[in-house]
Scaffold this active site. Structure first.
Site, mmCIF file in Angstrom:
data_model
loop_
_atom_site.group_PDB
_atom_site.id
_atom_site.type_symbol
_atom_site.label_atom_id
_atom_site.label_comp_id
_atom_site.label_asym_id
_atom_site.label_seq_id
_atom_site.Cartn_x
_atom_site.Cartn_y
_atom_site.Cartn_z
ATOM 1 N N THR B 323 0.819 -1.206 0.000
ATOM 2 C CA THR B 323 0.000 0.000 0.000
ATOM 3 C C THR B 323 0.856 1.261 0.000
ATOM 4 O O THR B 323 2.060 1.219 0.250
ATOM 5 C CB THR B 323 -0.924 0.051 1.230
ATOM 6 O OG1 THR B 323 -0.111 0.287 2.391
ATOM 7 C CG2 THR B 323 -1.701 -1.237 1.405
ATOM 8 N N CYS B 324 0.214 2.387 -0.262
ATOM 9 C CA CYS B 324 0.901 3.679 -0.317
ATOM 10 C C CYS B 324 1.179 4.242 1.077
ATOM 11 O O CYS B 324 1.576 5.399 1.193
ATOM 12 C CB CYS B 324 0.070 4.677 -1.111
ATOM 13 S SG CYS B 324 0.178 4.432 -2.882
ATOM 14 N N ASP B 325 0.952 3.462 2.088
ATOM 15 C CA ASP B 325 1.156 3.927 3.457
ATOM 16 C C ASP B 325 2.535 3.476 3.931
ATOM 17 O O ASP B 325 2.850 2.298 3.888
ATOM 18 C CB ASP B 325 0.066 3.336 4.356
ATOM 19 C CG ASP B 325 0.006 4.024 5.704
ATOM 20 O OD1 ASP B 325 1.057 4.477 6.188
ATOM 21 O OD2 ASP B 325 -1.091 4.083 6.275
ATOM 22 N N ASN B 366 -6.443 0.919 0.264
ATOM 23 C CA ASN B 366 -5.803 1.099 -1.050
ATOM 24 C C ASN B 366 -6.478 0.265 -2.149
ATOM 25 O O ASN B 366 -5.908 0.059 -3.209
ATOM 26 C CB ASN B 366 -4.309 0.755 -1.018
ATOM 27 C CG ASN B 366 -3.428 1.892 -0.523
ATOM 28 O OD1 ASN B 366 -2.317 2.087 -0.985
ATOM 29 N ND2 ASN B 366 -3.926 2.688 0.419
#
Lengths: 376, 376
Positions: B323-325, B366
């Site tokens: 994910t973009c986290d 996401n």
């Protein structure tokens, strides 16, 4: 909490836990951001809240979209977004997902490494690509470490290579961290991007776009700089470093657009003490870190909490979620105080919880179902 | 990885990410635990993995169940468990959930505070109740802080009160923390419980049960004491403190029964470096902290990882999710090394991931769907 959300909670008393989100407030936030940064194109960070009513409203307003996965690309398309308004912004993508997005008409892709660039060249030939660089995250309450982005030297080489691979070397992106409360963070990052633009121009590559990422903050327990302050700081730095030759500007707000539009309504399950003389009460809510409030990890994001007893005498509390996992504790060190009159069965509201809540919710840890969602 | 899981992965190559779990191994672990602690009744901690095939197999073996919510009570009943074999072990319960469990025939409830005791007295009159006390969690890789349990003084008063409220003051529980690698942790806790038994007997309350909780460890990257060592330590402490007047013993294993029965199969999405000369590669998998590997928070639980290139030259890596986290980073400080030959598209296996994975998975952060589950 917007009047519309307050009225819905009062009149409908929906089962808890739930999110109630005022889609009109999203539109207002979009307008405020447009006014603060009129030269920037807004790509809504879908991951903040991918609910269809939000995507549909933003599509109608002319927003573009930043997708983290092919599934988010599909959600945007389903809401009516045009494929060329979607940026596939995750620098980590399966080859199959790149190919699927390319087939769906997406033309803009992020990367931060050579293997990813090669994947894009193979599965989305001719695409516009932008390279994400590492920048400082000082001032961010949810900083982004080194997971995404690469060093400047590598970005320079890869943008040259992008052209050689038949891709369109479109621009550079960075992210100053989420809930970024310092306008200065953008200034340092823009200076780095401008250096890259100059270097690459000398290498024969004319970049056209700067992606400034997101991170614009929302008011939780404390005041934050206004969006106009960020707009002024960003435009000041852009004109300082790019002069009259301003590139296209992309911004990727998530939290800023949806955060303060939503409120989580929760029920107090228990108020207790660990010993008779313990001054600190434990307050257990029916939503916690694994029910969606994942950003309370490390007490990073500190939501304001409303109770029916506000204004009465209060005392210190530790606030926890309903699961049997001790990691499911929200606030132990952030000096929360809640009314002494608070009891199990009371309803409380966690304010500004429209972003980064619903999709984080576990599918059923301890048997608890994800929170309900009401878009009004 | 059991031979059955290895064969399934080889022959079926299921889409990733997924969990493949050998239910026969669960039965073997149940038998080993029975042999190590023959006097204890096993209440499987359903939250570790509530999949129906596991609950059904354990029901057939005669296991009882520790439920964290009414939803978990329902899952046990649906798998054929008798209501009187279910303990509602969460000390934090909505009144409506207590009432529902009582209606369903559950007769055994945990508490650690007066308000909870009053709720149980009102909504499950006559129930057997046990009070959870605070104990040391030293030696646990997933410690449980002060979220659950109360001080001894309070426990003593509340057990007296339980009788006055018409409840059955059944026993005392504690939990030494999950993935507890020290057998000594049980000894200290049992001594505290024995003191309470004596004090309450003098107050006219004859307790009958000690709930020793769970926490029995699984082998991840490092050896842990065998279950026989825990059995010997526990029985030694029980006989030392209770002599010939041994109370009923309850244990609540979760991880121990299902952990090493399962394997998560994942695809490498990207292997990259942040700069040309960076010695550390970043390895991004298609499952991460928000896809189910929540126990990697703080790098607490360190899973062993198998790759197709094991045995070849390796190097240091940081391992992250898709994910973009940035919080979705699994291991940065735990000195993981993976083969230099590792590439995107490779399949890897995370071993001993049968516990505390599936239900933690976010419902779609996401845009990524929860992992698939295969029980064989």
């Amino acid at each position: 909490m917007t009047p519309k959300v307050a009225q819905f909670l009062r009149e409908c008393a929906p089962a808890t836990p739930c999110l109630v989100l005022d889609v009109d407030r999203v539109a207002e936030n979009y307008a405020r951001l447009r006014a603060a940064l009129p030269l920037a194109r807004i790509y809504y960070a879908v991951k903040a809240n991918p609910a269809a009513p939000i995507l549909a409203r933003l599509t109608a307003l002319g927003s573009a979209f930043d997708a983290a996965s092919f599934e988010e690309v599909e959600a945007c398309l389903a809401a009516g977004a045009r494929p060329d308004s979607i940026s596939y912004g995750n620098t980590v993508k399966k080859a199959s997902a790149i190919a699927a997005a390319h087939r769906a008409g997406v033309t803009m892709f992020a990367f931060d490494s050579e293997p990813e660039l090669l994947k894009i060249a193979k599965h989305a030939p001719g695409a516009r690509v932008y390279c994400r660089i590492l920048v400082e995250n000082k001032g961010a309450e949810w900083p982004l470490s080194r997971k995404f982005g690469c060093e400047l030297d590598m970005a320079r080489e890869l943008m040259v290579k992008a052209g050689e691979l038949g891709l369109d070397p479109y621009g550079i992106s960075f992210h100053v961290g989420s809930q970024q409360t310092s306008t200065a963070a953008y200034e340092g990052a823009i200076a780095r991007v401008a250096m890259l633009f100059t270097d690459l121009k000398e290498a024969g590559v004319k970049l056209r776009m700067v992606n400034l990422g997101g991170g614009y903050p929302v008011r939780y327990r404390q005041e934050v700089p206004g969006i106009d302050d960020f707009g002024a700081a960003i435009m000041g730095a852009m004109t300082q470093h790019f002069g009259n030759d301003l590139p296209e500007m992309v911004i990727e707000p998530g939290r800023f657009l949806v955060g303060d539009a939503g409120v989580v309504s929760s029920e107090v399950v228990l108020v207790s003490r660990k010993g008779k003389d313990d001054p600190v009460r434990w307050v257990y809510l029916d939503i916690g870190r694994f029910g969606g409030l994942a950003e309370t990890e490390g007490e990073a994001i500190r939501y304001a909490i409303r109770t029916p007893h506000d204004g009465g005498a209060d005392g210190p509390v530790t606030i926890a979620g309903p699961t049997c996992d001790s990691a499911d504790t929200l606030y132990e060190k952030s000096n929360y105080r809640l009314p002494l009159a608070l009891r199990d069965g009371d309803r409380v509201e966690l304010l500004a919880t429209g972003a980064y809540v619903t999709t984080y919710a576990s599918q059923g840890f301890n048997g608890f179902q994800p929170l309900a969602e009401h878009y009004i």
